[in-house]
Every structure is written in structure tokens, then in C-alpha cells.
Design an enzyme around this catalytic site. Structure first.
Site, PDB file in Angstrom:
ATOM      1  N   SER A  61       3.108  -0.454 -14.036  1.00  0.00           N
ATOM      2  CA  SER A  61       2.259  -1.324 -13.203  1.00  0.00           C
ATOM      3  C   SER A  61       2.836  -1.489 -11.804  1.00  0.00           C
ATOM      4  O   SER A  61       2.679  -2.522 -11.168  1.00  0.00           O
ATOM      5  CB  SER A  61       2.108  -2.690 -13.878  1.00  0.00           C
ATOM      6  N   GLY A  62       3.534  -0.443 -11.336  1.00  0.00           N
ATOM      7  CA  GLY A  62       4.027  -0.437  -9.954  1.00  0.00           C
ATOM      8  C   GLY A  62       2.935   0.041  -9.016  1.00  0.00           C
ATOM      9  O   GLY A  62       1.743  -0.018  -9.354  1.00  0.00           O
ATOM     10  N   LYS A  94       8.046  12.095  -9.469  1.00  0.00           N
ATOM     11  CA  LYS A  94       8.508  13.224  -8.648  1.00  0.00           C
ATOM     12  C   LYS A  94      10.032  13.239  -8.613  1.00  0.00           C
ATOM     13  O   LYS A  94      10.647  12.410  -7.934  1.00  0.00           O
ATOM     14  CB  LYS A  94       7.953  13.082  -7.226  1.00  0.00           C
ATOM     15  N   SER A 109       0.155  11.653  -1.353  1.00  0.00           N
ATOM     16  CA  SER A 109      -0.659  10.491  -1.750  1.00  0.00           C
ATOM     17  C   SER A 109       0.167   9.218  -1.743  1.00  0.00           C
ATOM     18  O   SER A 109       0.892   8.955  -2.696  1.00  0.00           O
ATOM     19  CB  SER A 109      -1.197  10.734  -3.156  1.00  0.00           C
ATOM     20  N   LYS A 165      10.825  17.418  -1.547  1.00  0.00           N
ATOM     21  CA  LYS A 165      10.304  16.812  -0.300  1.00  0.00           C
ATOM     22  C   LYS A 165      10.828  15.386  -0.128  1.00  0.00           C
ATOM     23  O   LYS A 165      10.956  14.894   0.986  1.00  0.00           O
ATOM     24  CB  LYS A 165       8.782  16.905  -0.235  1.00  0.00           C
ATOM     25  N   SER A 189       6.306   5.724   3.379  1.00  0.00           N
ATOM     26  CA  SER A 189       7.267   6.412   2.511  1.00  0.00           C
ATOM     27  C   SER A 189       8.560   5.614   2.338  1.00  0.00           C
ATOM     28  O   SER A 189       9.267   5.320   3.300  1.00  0.00           O
ATOM     29  CB  SER A 189       7.603   7.796   3.070  1.00  0.00           C
ATOM     30  N   GLU A 226      13.245   8.087  -4.853  1.00  0.00           N
ATOM     31  CA  GLU A 226      13.566   9.220  -5.724  1.00  0.00           C
ATOM     32  C   GLU A 226      14.428  10.284  -5.028  1.00  0.00           C
ATOM     33  O   GLU A 226      15.216  10.978  -5.664  1.00  0.00           O
ATOM     34  CB  GLU A 226      12.272   9.871  -6.240  1.00  0.00           C
TER      35      GLU A 226
HETATM   36  N1  NAD Z   1       4.005   4.994  -4.738  1.00  0.00           N
HETATM   37  C1  NAD Z   1       3.437   6.131  -4.372  1.00  0.00           C
HETATM   38  O1  NAD Z   1       2.759   6.198  -3.339  1.00  0.00           O
HETATM   39  C2  NAD Z   1       3.598   7.356  -5.214  1.00  0.00           C
HETATM   40  C3  NAD Z   1       2.733   8.422  -5.030  1.00  0.00           C
HETATM   41  C4  NAD Z   1       2.899   9.570  -5.785  1.00  0.00           C
HETATM   42  C5  NAD Z   1       3.914   9.629  -6.726  1.00  0.00           C
HETATM   43  N2  NAD Z   1       4.743   8.578  -6.883  1.00  0.00           N
HETATM   44  C6  NAD Z   1       5.801   8.688  -7.896  1.00  0.00           C
HETATM   45  O2  NAD Z   1       5.468   7.827  -8.975  1.00  0.00           O
HETATM   46  C7  NAD Z   1       6.674   7.418  -9.655  1.00  0.00           C
HETATM   47  C8  NAD Z   1       6.585   5.911  -9.853  1.00  0.00           C
HETATM   48  O3  NAD Z   1       6.766   5.336  -8.571  1.00  0.00           O
HETATM   49  P1  NAD Z   1       6.048   4.061  -8.004  1.00  0.00           P
HETATM   50  O4  NAD Z   1       5.838   4.334  -6.577  1.00  0.00           O
HETATM   51  O5  NAD Z   1       4.868   3.611  -8.786  1.00  0.00           O
HETATM   52  O6  NAD Z   1       7.257   3.037  -8.170  1.00  0.00           O
HETATM   53  P2  NAD Z   1       7.236   1.475  -8.040  1.00  0.00           P
HETATM   54  O7  NAD Z   1       8.610   1.086  -7.685  1.00  0.00           O
HETATM   55  O8  NAD Z   1       6.118   1.059  -7.153  1.00  0.00           O
HETATM   56  O9  NAD Z   1       6.886   0.984  -9.524  1.00  0.00           O
HETATM   57  C9  NAD Z   1       7.650   1.395 -10.616  1.00  0.00           C
HETATM   58  C10 NAD Z   1       7.124   0.699 -11.873  1.00  0.00           C
HETATM   59  O10 NAD Z   1       7.852   1.218 -12.978  1.00  0.00           O
HETATM   60  C11 NAD Z   1       8.372   0.129 -13.723  1.00  0.00           C
HETATM   61  N3  NAD Z   1       9.608   0.556 -14.352  1.00  0.00           N
HETATM   62  C12 NAD Z   1      10.820   0.761 -13.762  1.00  0.00           C
HETATM   63  N4  NAD Z   1      11.720   1.122 -14.691  1.00  0.00           N
HETATM   64  C13 NAD Z   1      11.059   1.146 -15.882  1.00  0.00           C
HETATM   65  C14 NAD Z   1      11.451   1.424 -17.211  1.00  0.00           C
HETATM   66  N5  NAD Z   1      12.708   1.766 -17.509  1.00  0.00           N
HETATM   67  N6  NAD Z   1      10.512   1.362 -18.179  1.00  0.00           N
HETATM   68  C15 NAD Z   1       9.244   1.025 -17.889  1.00  0.00           C
HETATM   69  N7  NAD Z   1       8.814   0.727 -16.644  1.00  0.00           N
HETATM   70  C16 NAD Z   1       9.716   0.790 -15.658  1.00  0.00           C
HETATM   71  C17 NAD Z   1       8.559  -1.000 -12.742  1.00  0.00           C
HETATM   72  O11 NAD Z   1       8.541  -2.262 -13.408  1.00  0.00           O
HETATM   73  C18 NAD Z   1       7.338  -0.807 -11.849  1.00  0.00           C
HETATM   74  O12 NAD Z   1       6.204  -1.411 -12.418  1.00  0.00           O
HETATM   75  C19 NAD Z   1       7.836   7.898  -8.765  1.00  0.00           C
HETATM   76  O13 NAD Z   1       8.416   9.055  -9.322  1.00  0.00           O
HETATM   77  C20 NAD Z   1       7.173   8.240  -7.423  1.00  0.00           C
HETATM   78  O14 NAD Z   1       7.836   9.287  -6.741  1.00  0.00           O
HETATM   79  C21 NAD Z   1       4.601   7.437  -6.166  1.00  0.00           C
HETATM   80  O1  G3P Z   2       7.024   6.358  -0.915  1.00  0.00           O
HETATM   81  P1  G3P Z   2       7.597   7.678  -1.301  1.00  0.00           P
HETATM   82  O2  G3P Z   2       8.571   8.207  -0.274  1.00  0.00           O
HETATM   83  O3  G3P Z   2       8.158   7.682  -2.700  1.00  0.00           O
HETATM   84  O4  G3P Z   2       6.388   8.752  -1.298  1.00  0.00           O
HETATM   85  C1  G3P Z   2       5.265   8.521  -2.098  1.00  0.00           C
HETATM   86  C2  G3P Z   2       4.538   9.810  -2.423  1.00  0.00           C
HETATM   87  O5  G3P Z   2       5.369  10.686  -3.138  1.00  0.00           O
HETATM   88  C3  G3P Z   2       3.938  10.499  -1.230  1.00  0.00           C
HETATM   89  O6  G3P Z   2       3.186  11.617  -1.655  1.00  0.00           O
END
Ligand code: NAD
Ligand code: G3P
Length: 329
Positions: free
Chosen positions: A8-9, A104, A135, A188, A251, A278
Site C-alpha cells: 500500500s505504498g 525494480k 512511471s 537505471k 524520483s 532501490e
Molecule cells: N513509486 C513509483 O513511482 C514506482 C514506479 C515503478 C516501480 N516502482 C517500484 O515499486 C517497488 C515498490 O516501491 P514503492 O515506490 O511503492 O515504495 P514505497 O516506499 O512507496 O512503498 C513501499 C510499500 O511496501 C511496504 N513494505 C515495505 N517493506 C515490506 C515488507 N517487508 N513486507 C510487506 N510490505 C512492505 C511499505 O509498508 C509500503 O507500503 C520498488 O521496487 C520501486 O522501484 C515504484
Molecule cells: O522514485 P524512483 O526513483 O524509485 O523511480 C520510480 C520509477 O521507477 C520511475 O519509473
């Protein structure tokens, strides 16, 4: 088709809202009670999206047993949590599901790509589809036009996920180069940390263009050595994601680098960071693997030294500029 989004992040919430917009039956699962209650009771996720009102049909829970009814499970937790979540989910499942990975990076100990981690951790698995590309959640949640890629070894399931998520603001392409795509979106992030560092130090647009171009060369060199296809790096999971992460204010990788550049040291970042960055761990994995396999990765090596060996960012930038002069390719 029933979907559960795990995490739920920021990204999990944004993707769950896409599915609500597409009238797909979806529930968001989170371990963090505050985030879940915020979504379920107030239709917002104020920690990540202050002031944004979410789709009224988006429901969230902390009860993981909801995965039992799912046909598709979307993993949106940081890479460090992917294996643990897969194992927990697998013990609850009675039928095979499509796992959509959105994380990622690489496994913290084995250095495996995310689809490899998922295949090793789950038995109730029909296939893994990686939904990845340029994204930022902050823009997707506001329904800003975005393109990503559904990458899988299983074409039928990639088409299924492509159709499930596509709409008038999110266009999903398909890809089958799992290695190249997963390596592209992981590396990246480390290059984006370097981009932030250089901006924080005070360098300008020429420097950023140089970093993105030479960073892409390193991504291709590494990806091809690991079995990926060069042309994949010209697409959304290569140059596309590299551009958005190296240039966007959203980012977290860029922001982390920027702090390091401003302080001309990684100390402040290590003491204060609470966000999902990451690229920091990816830099370590890629540095180690590249050293062992003799892959030339000068930018990654310098960002590794800044992060883990206390090297000053300005010294690293100079090191990169004053290396032996070379042909471009
Ligand atoms: N935020 C973006 O714009 C975006 C876009 C594309 C890909 N991603 C990728 O998505 C993945 C998640 O990132 P995010 O941006 O949502 O992170 P975030 O920090 O916004 O949220 C992470 C979520 O995961 C939960 N979490 C953390 N550790 C956990 C565990 N051990 N068990 C269960 N839940 C746990 C946290 O409570 C939180 O709700 C990353 O690998 C990121 O690179 C993010
Ligand atoms: O906020 P960042 O740097 O983890 O980037 C989010 C996404 O991976 C962008 O595509």
C-alpha cells in the site's frame, strides 16, 4: 478476474487505482495499518499523495488471506521484501496465479532478478509478468499519460496483463526480453542516483546528457553480458525509464543523489534516509558482479565508491572526466 495488489505504498496504490478505473475487481493489501486505514476510510494515501482523493471503489485491507480468491497478484513492495511476500502468499494459495512484479532491482543476497526470485519462492504460479517502465506513481495517480511494458516469457499472460491495465491514460506495451528489461529498470536507478549527485554538486544540463548517454552504454554493456538483448535498452524499460528517473523531481533515486551531491558526501543520506531508494543496493550488486566478470562500468564504480567507500562526489566526477581517452562506442 479478481486482483490483489500487495503493497500500500505509492506504486501499489497508484496501480490499484488504475484497476479500479478499469472496473476490475481489486483489493489493495498493506502491512502498514495507517496506510490501509487511510485508503479504506478516507479514500486517500496521504503519506505518499497528499491532497489526492483516490477512486471511491478502492478498498484496502491488512488481511493477507484475501489472496486466496485472486487470479492475479500484483507485487508492489520493495525488492528487499519480494521473496518474503511470495513465500507468505504461496502458503495461502490453493490454485496457481499470475504474479505481476513491479519491483525494480535484485535480490539482496542472491543477486537474482525479480522474476527469478518469484519463480524460486512460489509453487502456485502460472507465470510472472513484469509491469515496468517510465512511471512515477505521483503522476499515474493523477491519471497523467504514461506508457509501460508487460514483459513475460508467457505471451498469453503478458497479453492478459496488458489488457487488464491499459486505458486512456496508461498504455501498456508487451515485451519478452525478461533479462534485458529487468536489468534495464534496475540499473537505471543506480544511474539516477549518480544524476542526482551531479546536480547536487552543481553541474548542469550538459553533464546530465553525458551521464544519461554514458549510463545507457553501461546498462547495455552489463545487460548484454548477462544475456539481455541490446535493442531492449532502446525501449521503455531502458532509455525510457532511464530518462524519467534521471530527470524527474519525483524520483527518490535522483533525490537521494541530490542530497549526497549537496553535502559532497553520502553520510547524510545513510543517517537520514527513510524512503525506498532501490538504486543504492543495485549499485552494490552491479559493482560486485561487474568486477567479477570484468565488465567495464565506470559510472557504477564511482557511484559505488561514493556510497560505500566515502569517496567525495566531486572527486568521482573528476575521475570520470580524466580517465583514459576513448572511442565513443
Ligand atoms: N513509486 C513509483 O513511482 C514506482 C514506479 C515503478 C516501480 N516502482 C517500484 O515499486 C517497488 C515498490 O516501491 P514503492 O515506490 O511503492 O515504495 P514505497 O516506499 O512507496 O512503498 C513501499 C510499500 O511496501 C511496504 N513494505 C515495505 N517493506 C515490506 C515488507 N517487508 N513486507 C510487506 N510490505 C512492505 C511499505 O509498508 C509500503 O507500503 C520498488 O521496487 C520501486 O522501484 C515504484
Ligand atoms: O522514485 P524512483 O526513483 O524509485 O523511480 C520510480 C520509477 O521507477 C520511475 O519509473
Amino acid at each position: 478476474m479478481k486482483c490483489v495488489v500487495i503493497g500500500s505504498g505509492s506504486w501499489g496504490t497508484a496501480l490499484a487505482q488504475v484497476l479500479c478505473d478499469n472496473k476490475v475487481h481489486v483489493t489493495l493489501w498493506g502491512k502498514n495499518k495507517n496506510e490501509v486505514e487511510d485508503v479504506e476510510l478516507h479514500h486517500q494515501n496521504s503519506r505518499f499523495f497528499p491532497g489526492v482523493v483516490l477512486h471511491p471503489n478502492l478498498h484496502a485491507t491488512t488481511d493477507l488471506t484475501i489472496v486466496k480468491d485472486a487470479d492475479v497478484i500484483v507485487l508492489s513492495v520493495p525488492t528487499i521484501a519480494v521473496e518474503e511476500m511470495c513465500r507468505k502468499i504461496d502458503t495461502l494459495l490453493e490454485k496457481s496465479v499470475i504474479i505481476v512484479n513491479t519491483a525494480k532491482g535484485f535480490h539482496p543476497e542472491t543477486n537474482e532478478r525479480m522474476s527469478e526470485v518469484i519463480r524460486h519462492a512460489m509453487t502456485h504460479l502460472s507465470s510472472v509478468v513484469s509491469l515496468i517502465g517510465p512511471s512515477h506513481a505521483e503522476e499515474v495517480v493523477l491519471r497523467m499519460l504514461t506508457t509501460i511494458c508487460a514483459v513475460s516469457q508467457n505471451k498469453e499472460d503478458a497479453i492478459c496483463i496488458q489488457k487488464l491495465f491499459s486505458n486512456d491514460y496508461l498504455r501498456v506495451y508487451r515485451g519478452h526480453d525478461e533479462i534485458g528489461s529487468e536489468i534495464g529498470v534496475a540499473l537505471k536507478n543506480a544511474i539516477a542516483v549518480a544524476s542526482g549527485v551531479l546536480s547536487g554538486v552543481g553541474y548542469g544540463d550538459n553533464t546530465k546528457a553525458a551521464l544519461i548517454t554514458r549510463g545507457l552504454t553501461e546498462m547495455i554493456r552489463y545487460g548484454v553480458a548477462m544475456g539481455g538483448k541490446q535493442e531492449t535498452f532502446m525501449g521503455l524499460t531502458g532509455i525510457g525509464d532511464l530518462i524519467v528517473t534521471c530527470t524527474s523531481k519525483h524520483s527518490r533515486n535522483f533525490q537521494a543523489g541530490y542530497e549526497i551531491g549537496i553535502h559532497n558526501s553520502a553520510d547524510y543520506f545513510w543517517k537520514n534516509n527513510k524512503k525506498t531508494v532501490e538504486g543504492v543496493r543495485t549499485a552494490k550488486v552491479v559493482h560486485e558482479v561487474a568486477q567479477k566478470r570484468g565488465i567495464e562500468m565506470p559510472i557504477i564504480n564511482e557511484i559505488y565508491k561514493v556510497l560505500y567507500e566515502g569517496k567525495k562526489p566531486k572527486d568521482s566526477a573528476q575521475e570520470l572526466m580524466l580517465r583514459d581517452l576513448k572511442e565513443e562506442m
